[in-house]
Scaffold this motif. Structure first.
Motif, mmCIF file in Angstrom:
data_model
loop_
_atom_site.group_PDB
_atom_site.id
_atom_site.type_symbol
_atom_site.label_atom_id
_atom_site.label_comp_id
_atom_site.label_asym_id
_atom_site.label_seq_id
_atom_site.Cartn_x
_atom_site.Cartn_y
_atom_site.Cartn_z
ATOM 1 N N GLN A 110 2.525 9.743 7.558
ATOM 2 C CA GLN A 110 2.580 9.171 6.228
ATOM 3 C C GLN A 110 2.335 7.655 6.381
ATOM 4 N N GLU B 183 -6.113 3.599 5.600
ATOM 5 C CA GLU B 183 -6.026 2.166 5.348
ATOM 6 C C GLU B 183 -5.185 1.316 6.294
ATOM 7 N N THR C 50 -2.038 5.959 7.688
ATOM 8 C CA THR C 50 -3.161 6.449 7.155
ATOM 9 C C THR C 50 -4.455 5.568 7.545
ATOM 10 N N LEU D 72 0.865 -1.274 -0.097
ATOM 11 C CA LEU D 72 -0.106 -0.130 0.007
ATOM 12 C C LEU D 72 0.907 1.213 -0.106
ATOM 13 N N LEU D 73 1.812 1.279 0.915
ATOM 14 C CA LEU D 73 2.834 2.527 1.033
ATOM 15 C C LEU D 73 3.592 2.666 -0.384
ATOM 16 N N THR E 201 2.732 1.497 -3.396
ATOM 17 C CA THR E 201 1.666 1.834 -4.651
ATOM 18 C C THR E 201 1.223 3.173 -4.591
ATOM 19 N N SER E 202 1.239 3.738 -3.108
ATOM 20 C CA SER E 202 0.801 5.218 -3.064
ATOM 21 C C SER E 202 1.936 6.087 -3.521
ATOM 22 N N GLY E 203 3.030 5.808 -3.162
ATOM 23 C CA GLY E 203 4.085 6.613 -3.330
ATOM 24 C C GLY E 203 4.745 7.216 -2.168
ATOM 25 N N ARG E 204 4.061 6.777 -1.108
ATOM 26 C CA ARG E 204 4.499 7.447 0.174
ATOM 27 C C ARG E 204 5.772 6.696 0.500
#
Length: 509
Positions: free
Chosen positions: A93, A98, A96, A49-50, A52-55
């Motif tokens: 960050q 999610e 989140t 998740l981190l 793919t979100s760019g975080r």
């Protein structure tokens, strides 16, 4: 039957065929290793998740720019506050919506899985005890008992928890009402302490009575094939008809648990903490369950234990070590592919740990020299043996959950090794320390991991109908003897790690 008959039955079962009952108790300890798969999977999902979100890239960049934390926050509170301020955006960050939801689901699933597995394994343990006390195969009955009785055991656990909670609430409420009724009396201060002590005494007595009844209820489920409430009634019937035998068990349980607690407490003074766990898993818990089941079997006139072995205890111990070494050697020779697979997963975990801790280099340090400070060689050797053999036991038997826990354990150990190696301030010193004992210890852990994969494959084949329950029982029994051989390797490695590895390289480094 006399009390000595019950003790003789327990000793006969444990000595005649220990590998036909002890694996059920190692499985009980392995529940945590199985449940650990859930947060491990959650971490992997969170990473995706981190990423793919760019975080994730932003977090890595912020970690690379982060100054090391102050070694003593009290000496420089302003620097520590600045460090916390710099860390706060990173946590913002990560945490989140999610990820927080994933944490909640992980916690719920872990608790439910732990409860169900605990009930199933407890049912299997008592079923194995009953079968061995009838001179029948223990592990086969244990696997069947886990499948057949797990829901009743879970109901029994819930019922006892409800009764405990209700009793606690009732006594506390009664004490509070009584205290309120006398709050305006001039002697309130004088009565406060006696009322509190009386309430505590009443609570203690009630809880002891509840535990005394429920102690024999699991045996009643297995021996009588009773339901939850029927088992409680039958257990209460044993207390009424055979109070001496029941009291004997309670005293034995108190002495056994107290002895392990005492030994663990004494050893903890020299930082040895795992030996108590091994004693509980391999000696105290199975002996107490056998004694409890033997007493209940005597109450139901169903006790027919095996004859004790003809060999002396020392000769039997030696024979067990020889068999362990033989079984381990045979397992390694016949499963080279599984061992290669185990090596692959360990190296994958090492790479993940190495890469993942890259941003922490310079901000976080690890030092093998500092970790070795304060250890006494005998205590260090004993603790290392206990810890490593416990890890080997849990890794191998956790594999019964369709292989996954054994693989997760390999990856987890690999990640730990990779992270430690990446953050070590003196890599040469770390390598010099690891080599003498590592050439024995690491292969031993790999054997245990390959054994876990093997057990998991057999469990999978049993689950889909390609193997019988007896095949899985045979695999669990053989695994015990293989782990005896692994324990011998780990004992040698622990002696080297305690007495040689921390010192020899100082002659030339």
């Amino acid at each position: 039957m006399s009390l000595s008959d019950y003790v003789s039955a327990v000793v006969a079962v444990l000595r005649r065929r220990p590998a036909d009952i002890l694996p059920m108790y190692v499985l009980g300890a392995a529940i945590t290793a199985i449940v650990r798969v859930v947060p491990f999977v959650a971490i992997a999902i969170a990473y995706v998740l981190l990423a793919t979100s760019g975080r994730l890239d932003s977090i890595r960049a912020q970690l690379a720019e982060l100054d090391p934390p102050p070694t003593d926050p009290n000496a420089d509170p302003e620097a520590y506050d600045r460090f916390l301020s710099d860390v706060e955006p990173i946590f913002d960050q990560i945490l989140t919506t999610e990820i927080v939801a994933l944490l909640g689901v992980t916690a719920v699933v872990s608790v439910l899985l732990f409860a169900v597995l605990s009930a199933a394994v407890a049912a299997g343990q008592l079923a194995a005890c009953y079968s061995r006390l009838r001179n029948n195969r223990g592990l086969v009955a244990g696997l069947e008992g886990a499948r057949r009785y797990w829901l009743r055991f879970l109901g029994l656990f819930v019922l006892e928890l409800v009764i405990w909670s209700g009793t606690l609430l009732l006594v506390v409420s009664g004490a509070a009402l009584f205290a309120g009724s006398i709050s305006f009396a001039p002697v309130t201060a004088v009565l406060t302490l006696p009322v509190a002590l009386l309430g505590a005494l009443v609570l203690f007595v009630l809880l002891v009575i509840v535990r005394a009844v429920f102690a024999f209820a699991p045996a009643a489920i297995v021996v009588d094939d009773a339901g939850v409430f029927g088992a409680v009634r039958n257990a209460a019937g044993l207390l009424r008809s055979q109070p001496v035998e029941a009291l004997f068990y309670y005293i034995a349980a108190f002495v056994g648990v107290g002895a392990v607690a005492g030994i663990t407490g004494l050893l903890s003074l020299v930082d040895v903490v795992t030996i108590g766990s091994l004693l509980s898993i391999l000696v105290v818990l199975p002996a107490l369950d056998l004694l409890k089941t033997a007493v209940y079997c005597g109450y139901r006139d169903r006790l027919a234990p095996p004859e004790p072995p003809a060999l002396s205890l020392r000769d039997q111990f030696r024979a067990g070590l020889r068999r362990g070494w033989t079984e381990m050697s045979a397992f390694v020779r016949s499963n080279l592919g599984l061992h290669a697979l185990a090596v692959g997963f360990l190296l994958l975990g090492f790479w993940i740990g190495w890469v993942a801790t890259g941003p922490l280099v310079g901000a976080v340090d690890a030092s093998i020299a500092s970790r070795l400070e304060g250890w006494l060689p005998p205590a260090m050797a004993l603790e290392l043996f206990g810890n490593n053999w416990l890890v080997a036991l849990l890794t191998a038997y956790a594999g019964i959950a369709l292989v996954l826990p054994a693989i997760v354990s390999l990856l987890f150990n690999g990640v730990f090794l990779g992270a430690t190696a990446r953050l070590e301030v003196d890599p040469v010193e770390l390598v010099a320390f690891v080599v003498p004992h590592g050439i024995i210890e690491i292969p031993a852990i790999l054997i245990a991991s390959a054994l876990g994969i093997s057990v998991g494959v057999t469990a999978w084949r049993t689950w889909d109908g390609r193997a019988r329950r007896t095949d899985l029982a045979d695999a669990l029994e053989r695994a015990f003897w293989v782990l005896v051989g692994v324990g011998m390797l780990l004992a040698i490695a622990a002696l080297i790690e305690g007495f040689v590895s921390p010192y020899y390289y100082r002659l030339f480094l």
